[in-house]
Design an enzyme around this catalytic site. Structure first.
Site, PDB file in Angstrom:
ATOM      1  N   SER A 234     -25.035  44.357  40.268  1.00 37.72           N
ATOM      2  CA  SER A 234     -25.147  42.896  40.337  1.00 37.72           C
ATOM      3  C   SER A 234     -24.628  42.274  39.041  1.00 37.72           C
ATOM      4  O   SER A 234     -24.811  42.833  37.948  1.00 37.72           O
ATOM      5  CB  SER A 234     -26.602  42.494  40.546  1.00 37.72           C
ATOM      6  OG  SER A 234     -27.101  43.067  41.730  1.00 37.72           O
TER       7      SER A 234
ATOM      8  N   TYR B 208     -25.583  50.078  30.419  1.00 33.39           N
ATOM      9  CA  TYR B 208     -25.209  50.208  31.833  1.00 33.39           C
ATOM     10  C   TYR B 208     -24.356  49.044  32.332  1.00 33.39           C
ATOM     11  O   TYR B 208     -23.284  49.234  32.920  1.00 33.39           O
ATOM     12  CB  TYR B 208     -26.507  50.316  32.651  1.00 33.39           C
ATOM     13  CG  TYR B 208     -26.356  50.326  34.143  1.00 33.39           C
ATOM     14  CD1 TYR B 208     -26.006  51.491  34.816  1.00 33.39           C
ATOM     15  CD2 TYR B 208     -26.575  49.175  34.893  1.00 33.39           C
ATOM     16  CE1 TYR B 208     -25.887  51.497  36.202  1.00 33.39           C
ATOM     17  CE2 TYR B 208     -26.462  49.181  36.273  1.00 33.39           C
ATOM     18  CZ  TYR B 208     -26.116  50.340  36.916  1.00 33.39           C
ATOM     19  OH  TYR B 208     -25.998  50.362  38.278  1.00 33.39           O
TER      20      TYR B 208
ATOM     21  N   LYS C 115     -20.412  48.783  33.912  1.00 36.71           N
ATOM     22  CA  LYS C 115     -20.183  48.483  35.333  1.00 36.71           C
ATOM     23  C   LYS C 115     -19.251  47.274  35.461  1.00 36.71           C
ATOM     24  O   LYS C 115     -18.470  47.173  36.407  1.00 36.71           O
ATOM     25  CB  LYS C 115     -21.504  48.234  36.055  1.00 36.71           C
ATOM     26  CG  LYS C 115     -22.320  49.497  36.298  1.00 36.71           C
ATOM     27  CD  LYS C 115     -21.687  50.367  37.383  1.00 36.71           C
ATOM     28  CE  LYS C 115     -22.641  51.451  37.852  1.00 36.71           C
ATOM     29  NZ  LYS C 115     -22.134  52.209  39.001  1.00 36.71           N
TER      30      LYS C 115
END
Ligand code: NAD
Length: 286
Positions: free
Chosen positions: A153, A163, A167
């Site tokens: 998201s 993280y 992404k």
């Protein structure tokens, strides 16, 4: 499907990857389930073979952060099934792997050492790069293929180091790959659950009630559609599985759950690019 296609799913030994493997296999696609945990991948492949007949799935132990492993997994899949048409880049690690409450008690600048950043980069970003480099040339040669990348998201990209920003790199790269491969028959799309999902990825230490999380099975219907010829020609899109309405015809469900990859609105700010009109700059063709 007239001709049986072949998919490889990284991190398919559990959670979201296993849910996608089951759904894609149910659509008549043969599956290579790969995972760093070879035994877990073997269990998922065995279950698929039991349900859909021997030869429906194979399993390979495979570390996506090691380029030679990725090349080998692609070669082994082609040796087993004759081709590799569909690649799901799904393997990934979460911040729960270094601190159980890190999803909610967020990691600090001091905690995210270069070593930790590199570990996340090697698995969550370079894993997809190695797999695409190994798998895509044969897809382009055959004139048909799929790459489906599991990012995260947008809110997580802006919130959770190391993280999220890595992404975001995979999200941006997906837009680039979609443009490069446009017209080859190979599509590149992003598929995300849309929120915290009830897998081992999120530790109990995060304190997020499991009952309120999305279930990994939400990824199944859009994954199966993306693996099928019904999504031919659809590229550069980002699908939120939690918004996929299985009561609708697939193309309508895809319209509701889909948007262009990444941040195309921001890419309209191109008036500082020499020779570019606003809204007509690089990346606006998606
Ligand atoms: P999971 O931990 O249940 O599954 C991840 C799988 O990847 C495991 O089977 C693990 O063994 C495997 N793996 C880990 N490192 C690997 C490596 N180096 N090489 C090969 N395999 C490796 O997690 P999940 O929730 O199923 O996550 C799958 C993907 O979904 C991840 O990319 C994750 O970032 C993404 N995602 C998860 C959530 C969530 O809330 N669970 C939300 C958005 C996106």
């Amino acid at each position: 499907m007239s001709e049986q296609k072949v998919a490889l799913i990284t991190g398919g030994g559990g959670g979201i990857g296993a849910a996608m493997a089951r759904a894609v296999a149910a659509r008549g696609v043969r599956i290579a389930v790969t995972d760093i945990d070879g035994a877990a991948a073997g269990r998922v492949a065995a279950e698929i073979n039991e349900r859909h007949g021997a030869g429906s799935a194979v399993a390979f132990p495979h570390d996506v952060s090691v380029e030679a492993d990725c090349t080998r997994a692609v070669a082994e899949t082609i040796a087993a099934f004759g081709s590799l048409d569909i690649l799901f880049n799904n393997a990934g690690i979460s911040v729960s792997t270094f601190r159980p409450d890190a999803e909610t008690n967020l990691p600090s600048i001091a905690e995210v050492t270069p070593e930790l950043m590199t570990r996340f980069f090697s698995i969550n970003y370079m894993g997809a790069v190695h797999m695409i480099r190994a798998a895509v040339p044969a897809m382009v040669e055959s004139g048909w293929g799929r790459v489906v990348n599991n990012t995260t998201s947008f809110i997580t990209m802006l919130r959770v180091l190391p993280y999220g920003p890595l992404k975001a790199a995979l999200e941006a790269s997906s837009a680039v790959w979609a443009q490069e491969l446009d017209g080859t028959g190979v599509t590149v799309n992003v598929l995300v659950p849309g929120g915290p999902t009830d897998t081992a990825f999120i530790s109990d230490g995060a304190g997020i009630p499991r009952a309120k999380m999305l279930k990994p099975e939400v990824m199944g219907p859009p994954a199966a559609w993306l693996a099928s010829p019904e999504s031919d020609g659809i590229t550069g899109k980002r699908y939120i599985a939690g918004f996929w309405d299985t009561a609708l015809p697939e193309l309508d469900a895809a319209k509701e759950a889909g948007a262009p990859i990444g941040w195309p609105d921001l890419a309209t700010a191109t008036r500082l690019w020499p020779g570019q009109e606003p809204g007509k700059g690089p990346g606006m063709g998606l």
